[in-house]
Design a protein around this motif. Structure first.
Motif, short mmCIF file in Angstrom:
data_model
loop_
_atom_site.label_atom_id
_atom_site.label_comp_id
_atom_site.label_asym_id
_atom_site.label_seq_id
_atom_site.Cartn_x
_atom_site.Cartn_y
_atom_site.Cartn_z
N ARG A 182 0.81 -1.23 0.00
CA ARG A 182 0.00 0.00 0.00
C ARG A 182 0.84 1.27 0.00
O ARG A 182 0.31 2.36 -0.21
CB ARG A 182 -0.92 0.01 1.22
CG ARG A 182 -2.01 -1.02 1.12
CD ARG A 182 -3.15 -0.75 2.03
NE ARG A 182 -3.76 0.55 1.81
CZ ARG A 182 -4.52 1.18 2.69
NH1 ARG A 182 -4.77 0.63 3.85
NH2 ARG A 182 -5.04 2.36 2.43
N ASP A 207 3.11 2.36 -2.08
CA ASP A 207 3.15 3.00 -3.41
C ASP A 207 1.89 3.81 -3.67
O ASP A 207 1.95 4.92 -4.22
CB ASP A 207 3.31 1.94 -4.51
CG ASP A 207 4.76 1.60 -4.78
OD1 ASP A 207 5.63 2.40 -4.39
OD2 ASP A 207 5.01 0.54 -5.37
N ASP A 208 0.73 3.28 -3.26
CA ASP A 208 -0.55 3.92 -3.53
C ASP A 208 -0.69 5.26 -2.81
O ASP A 208 -1.43 6.14 -3.26
CB ASP A 208 -1.71 3.01 -3.11
CG ASP A 208 -1.65 1.66 -3.81
OD1 ASP A 208 -1.03 1.59 -4.88
OD2 ASP A 208 -2.23 0.69 -3.28
N LEU A 209 0.01 5.42 -1.68
CA LEU A 209 -0.13 6.65 -0.89
C LEU A 209 0.56 7.84 -1.56
O LEU A 209 0.14 8.98 -1.37
CB LEU A 209 0.46 6.43 0.51
CG LEU A 209 -0.22 5.36 1.35
CD1 LEU A 209 0.54 5.16 2.65
CD2 LEU A 209 -1.66 5.73 1.63
N GLY A 210 1.62 7.58 -2.33
CA GLY A 210 2.33 8.65 -3.01
C GLY A 210 3.13 9.54 -2.07
O GLY A 210 3.29 10.74 -2.33
N SER A 248 8.63 2.24 -5.62
CA SER A 248 9.25 3.55 -5.41
C SER A 248 10.07 3.57 -4.13
O SER A 248 9.82 2.82 -3.20
CB SER A 248 8.16 4.63 -5.34
OG SER A 248 7.28 4.37 -4.27
#
Length: 149
Positions: free
Chosen positions: A85, A87-90, A122
């Motif tokens: 999760r 990566d999804d948060l940015g 990332s």
């Protein structure tokens, strides 16, 4: 060697004993009240009390409080997040404070635990109370850093 027949079968030595014959006079040791004490419900024939019966005393299952599990008040609550999760948060830096801004996290949480389920691509700096070994491996492989707080 002879054949064994039904007549030859008998129980093992000491496995059987004669039944106690009660009510056969005082000299037998089991006379008068027949080992049942004096009067009362348990001495009558046909007596059988239900499970948990305590002779009229309030039984334990009614005395004790009815709890659905139990609650440990001293236990610390931790927010948990999987590596997949992140990566999804940015976010470039992930900590308990930054997650409270982005996600709905319970206010009683005192720390962050990062678990190793999923993949990360990332580079992210993670500041957490605990990071599983697999999560640490995945974060560092993606070029990120792990700091234990």
């Amino acid at each position: 060697m002879s054949n064994i027949t039904l007549e030859d079968l008998k129980p093992a030595q000491g496995s059987t004993s004669k039944s106690k014959r009660v009510g056969r006079g005082r000299s037998s040791g089991h006379g008068k009240t027949s080992c049942r004490g004096h009067n009362g419900e348990g001495q009558r024939s046909g007596n059988s009390s239900k499970r948990g019966f305590e002779g009229g005393q309030m039984p334990a299952y009614r005395r004790l409080p009815k709890l659905k599990g139990f609650q440990v008040y001293s236990r610390l609550n931790y927010a948990q997040i999987n590596v997949g999760r992140l990566d999804d948060l940015g976010l470039k830096e992930v900590s308990l404070d930054t997650l409270k801004e982005v996600l709905t996290i319970h206010p009683t949480c005192v720390g962050l635990r990062v678990l190793g389920n999923g993949e990360i691509k990332s580079a992210v700096t993670v500041k957490a109370s605990y990071v599983t070994p697999s999560a640490k491996e995945k974060i560092e492989a993606a070029g990120g850093k792990v700091e234990l707080v």
